[in-house]
Design a protein around this motif. Structure first.
Motif, PDB file in Angstrom:
ATOM      1  N   VAL A 216     -23.187 -12.987  52.354  1.00  0.00           N
ATOM      2  CA  VAL A 216     -24.188 -13.649  53.195  1.00  0.00           C
ATOM      3  C   VAL A 216     -23.608 -14.838  53.954  1.00  0.00           C
ATOM      4  O   VAL A 216     -23.949 -15.067  55.116  1.00  0.00           O
ATOM      5  N   TRP A 217     -22.715 -15.584  53.328  1.00  0.00           N
ATOM      6  CA  TRP A 217     -22.313 -16.894  53.846  1.00  0.00           C
ATOM      7  C   TRP A 217     -20.877 -16.971  54.362  1.00  0.00           C
ATOM      8  O   TRP A 217     -20.380 -18.066  54.619  1.00  0.00           O
ATOM      9  N   SER A 218     -20.183 -15.854  54.539  1.00  0.00           N
ATOM     10  CA  SER A 218     -18.766 -15.886  54.950  1.00  0.00           C
ATOM     11  C   SER A 218     -18.518 -16.729  56.190  1.00  0.00           C
ATOM     12  O   SER A 218     -17.663 -17.614  56.194  1.00  0.00           O
ATOM     13  N   GLU A 219     -19.239 -16.448  57.266  1.00  0.00           N
ATOM     14  CA  GLU A 219     -18.986 -17.160  58.530  1.00  0.00           C
ATOM     15  C   GLU A 219     -19.221 -18.657  58.388  1.00  0.00           C
ATOM     16  O   GLU A 219     -18.421 -19.468  58.873  1.00  0.00           O
ATOM     17  N   ALA A 220     -20.290 -19.041  57.716  1.00  0.00           N
ATOM     18  CA  ALA A 220     -20.596 -20.462  57.548  1.00  0.00           C
ATOM     19  C   ALA A 220     -19.548 -21.154  56.677  1.00  0.00           C
ATOM     20  O   ALA A 220     -19.129 -22.280  56.971  1.00  0.00           O
ATOM     21  N   LEU A 221     -19.112 -20.486  55.608  1.00  0.00           N
ATOM     22  CA  LEU A 221     -18.107 -21.076  54.725  1.00  0.00           C
ATOM     23  C   LEU A 221     -16.753 -21.199  55.415  1.00  0.00           C
ATOM     24  O   LEU A 221     -16.051 -22.204  55.250  1.00  0.00           O
ATOM     25  N   ILE A 222     -16.377 -20.199  56.204  1.00  0.00           N
ATOM     26  CA  ILE A 222     -15.118 -20.282  56.959  1.00  0.00           C
ATOM     27  C   ILE A 222     -15.187 -21.424  57.973  1.00  0.00           C
ATOM     28  O   ILE A 222     -14.244 -22.208  58.106  1.00  0.00           O
ATOM     29  N   ALA A 223     -16.306 -21.534  58.677  1.00  0.00           N
ATOM     30  CA  ALA A 223     -16.464 -22.616  59.658  1.00  0.00           C
ATOM     31  C   ALA A 223     -16.422 -23.982  58.984  1.00  0.00           C
ATOM     32  O   ALA A 223     -15.793 -24.922  59.495  1.00  0.00           O
ATOM     33  N   PHE A 224     -17.071 -24.099  57.833  1.00  0.00           N
ATOM     34  CA  PHE A 224     -17.065 -25.357  57.091  1.00  0.00           C
ATOM     35  C   PHE A 224     -15.645 -25.719  56.656  1.00  0.00           C
ATOM     36  O   PHE A 224     -15.193 -26.857  56.834  1.00  0.00           O
ATOM     37  N   ALA A 225     -14.917 -24.762  56.098  1.00  0.00           N
ATOM     38  CA  ALA A 225     -13.549 -25.006  55.645  1.00  0.00           C
ATOM     39  C   ALA A 225     -12.641 -25.384  56.817  1.00  0.00           C
ATOM     40  O   ALA A 225     -11.830 -26.319  56.717  1.00  0.00           O
TER      41      ALA A 225
END
Length: 188
Positions: free
Chosen positions: A134-143
Motif C-alpha cells: 500500500v505504502w511503497s511510493e510514499a515510503l520511497i519518497a519519504f526516504a
C-alpha cells in the motif's frame, strides 16, 4: 564553521572539514559523515521531512482512503555501504503486530564513480507485504527526501559561496560506514 547541525553539536566533529568558500563549481573534497553521526541527525531530518513541529510527538499518521500508517520519525536510520545507502523507517499499523521496519535501498554511486544526485531504488521497499503493498511510493519518497534534506544540511555546513550563501549538494555517494556529500555553489 557551524557548531550545530540539525540539533547535533558538531563543533569538534572530525568529519566536518574546515569551512570552504567557493566562487564557482564544486568542492574538491567530499564531506564524509560517519553513519553514526548521520543516525544522530536523522531523527531531526525525518521530523523536518514529515513537517512535524518541534517539541511534539515524533510520530505521524499517514492516511490514504481507509488505510493508515504510523511513521515513527525518531527511529529512522541509515546504513552505508560502498555505493549503497539503506534507509530504515519504523512503522506500525493494524495489519502488523507491534512495530515493523521498512528498508529502502538506494544505489548512490561512490567517491570514484559519482552519480550526482541521481539515486535509484527498487519499485518496492523491503518490509511487511501489508505495508509495502500500500505504502511503497510514499515510503520511497519519504526516504529519498530524508537523504536529500540531510545532504542539503551537510553541504551548507561545509561552507559558503562567494556571495555568502550556503553550499548545496552536487553529489551524494556512500562508502562502508559513511555518507558522502560533494558540496557545490548554487547555479544562478
Amino acid at each position: 564553521m557551524a557548531t550545530a547541525l540539525l540539533g547535533l553539536d558538531v563543533g569538534g566533529a572530525e568529519w566536518l572539514p574546515r569551512a570552504v568558500r567557493l566562487s564557482t563549481g564544486t568542492a574538491k573534497r567530499w564531506t564524509t559523515v560517519p553513519a553514526r553521526a548521520v543516525n544522530a541527525m536523522l531523527p531531526e531530518v525525518a521530523r523536518l521531512v514529515a513537517d512535524l513541529p518541534l517539541r511534539t510527538t515524533p510520530e505521524v499518521l499517514w492516511t490514504s482512503g481507509a488505510n493508515e500508517l504510523l511513521v515513527r520519525t525518531d527511529r529512522t536510520r541509515i546504513t552505508c555501504n560502498l555505493g549503497l545507502v539503506g534507509v530504515d523507517v519504523a512503522v506500525g499499523c493494524d495489519q502488523v503486530r507491534g512495530e515493523a521496519t521498512v528498508s529502502v535501498p538506494f544505489a548512490t554511486g561512490t567517491e570514484k564513480e559519482t552519480r550526482g544526485l541521481f539515486l535509484s531504488t527498487f519499485e518496492q521497499p523491503t518490509g511487511p507485504a501489508a505495508v509495502v503493498d500500500v505504502w511503497s511510493e510514499a515510503l520511497i519518497a519519504f526516504a529519498w527526501e530524508c537523504l536529500l534534506t540531510l545532504a542539503v544540511h551537510v553541504a551548507a555546513a561545509a561552507g559558503k559561496d562567494g556571495s555568502g550563501r550556503p553550499l548545496v549538494p552536487g553529489a551524494i555517494a556512500s562508502a562502508r560506514g559513511s555518507f558522502l556529500v560533494l558540496p557545490m555553489v548554487r547555479t544562478r
